[in-house]
Motif scaffolding. Sequence first.
Motif: not given
Length: 503
Positions: A181-187
């Motif tokens: 699942v996409p990473c909602s708080q990525a750098q």
Amino acid sequence: MHLLWLKRDLRIKDHAALYHAAKQGEPVLPVYIVEPDYWQQPDTSLRHWAFISDALTELQHEFQKLGQPLLVFYGAASRVFRDLLQQFPISAVYSHEETGNLWSYQRDLAVAKFWQERAIPWHQYQQFAVFRPLANRDHWFKQADAWLTAPLYPTPVSLPFICHTNWQAPLPWPERKIDLVPCSQAQRATALSSTLNTFLQDRVLGYRGGISYAAKAPHSCSRLSPYLSYGMLSMRALQQESWQHRKAATNTKQQLGLDAFYSRLRWHCHFIQKLEDEPEIEARNMHRGFDGLRENDFSAEFFSAWAKGETGYPLIDAAMRALRTTGWLHFRGRAMLVAFASYHLWLHWRPVALHLAQCFVDYEPGIHYPQIQMQAGTTGINPNRMYNPVKQSLLKDPDGRFIRHWLPELQHIPTSWLHQPWLLTKSQQQQYGCLLGVDYPAPIITAERAIKLARERLKLWLAANRACWTEQKKRIVKRHASRSRPIEQRKRVSERQLTLFND
Ligand SMILES: Cc1cc2nc3c(=O)[nH]c(=O)nc-3n(C[C@H](O)[C@H](O)[C@H](O)COP(=O)(O)OP(=O)(O)OC[C@H]3O[C@@H](n4cnc5c(N)ncnc54)[C@H](O)[C@@H]3O)c2cc1C
């Protein structure tokens, strides 16, 4: 005309390949290739792509300022090169050496053959203190020092215009059949300068005491790993800049922080050198004596619980869920996840490595696989680190801040029970709003029993395979262990990796 092939080196500062391609004033065509086959590999994920595509947008601004925009192509590298040769009079190709996964290693062999057959030279330059080839590790420290302290490559002031760009942001996403699942708080790639500046000027004060504490680490660590992994930041430039800060530092906390940071940076190239020297360790045990140890005991049920953060051990689950959401985890958290999977759950490291590689935005094969093998105990030269998940929880998240943040279902449990919720009675579970097995899993294993079993299994294994042990170990020490002096000059050979845990 010179072709500049950009890979994991998405910058123009201290860029050896760009410098050499442009130094005679020859036109330079900068090209990035999105290779569909690469994006089908089990250690890639679209989290990586999200970061790369932003980095390419940033890089495009830089190349446009220089005068020749960056071109981006989709397709197999050799096919893209064949098409480019039909359009442009390419006389030489420039790139950095890449210590990537086995797929990119094979791809580079095919590309080398492609240029060789056309009698077009392909010049590759070092981008880290990683040497190709390296006979053994006897003088690596000295060589690395010399390389890291050498002057930076100047950036060309301009490039002759050849053609307009062929893309605009946002770039299309590569296809992947299955992905996380996409990473909602990525750098974000756009945050490089603020991340670097806030770290060197302020956050480094908390580096020494904070990097192993789950709740403090996201702020105290530099968070520079993705910028290093995709080459937005030059390792040599970072080492030199942090060294300058160290020389100017007057505050003791800042000095200690910068010393600790500087020594961590050293591990970057040390680990990548291991994969460079032995690419097979992406898929095989570094110490072949461990072949067969865990292969037949894989439990899909345990793996799935571990990978989702549902093992019933709060610190382990919080670490995994933090990683799934942010794409980043501090070193101790990474080590602990692998050790728990390897010893408590007795999972082979390979699927563990692939899952984590997909999760980490900063995935760097050269660090990842050697670290995974070290934490899984298959190098033969590092001690087996079997972290006790409850002790780690009490030590590294004593007030439970990290656990409560990532496991909101445990939010109302008092700190005295938080690290071992299975000790709560049924009525306490009701009182704190968390029923075990309903709101949060009961532990999938009993830690003490699992570790006892792991120790017995290892003991039996070592006893049965002792014959081949010492020879293999010697080979690994010679090839991979870090040392500041050659083996013959040392009384006792030990892996200096131990210092990684002195925090
Ligand atoms: C199982 C496992 C897998 C890992 N996989 C990766 C990976 O895919 N990519 C990656 O960049 N790092 C990996 N690491 C190393 C380390 O955990 C990360 O580099 C670090 O957590 C990144 O955060 P940071 O940049 O804030 O680190 P900082 O502590 O601020 O360190 C600065 C830089 O030093 C280097 N570094 C720090 N610690 C290590 C180390 N132990 N070994 C090698 N280099 C180090 C990294 O380049 C890092 O960005 C892994 C560690 C383990 C235990």
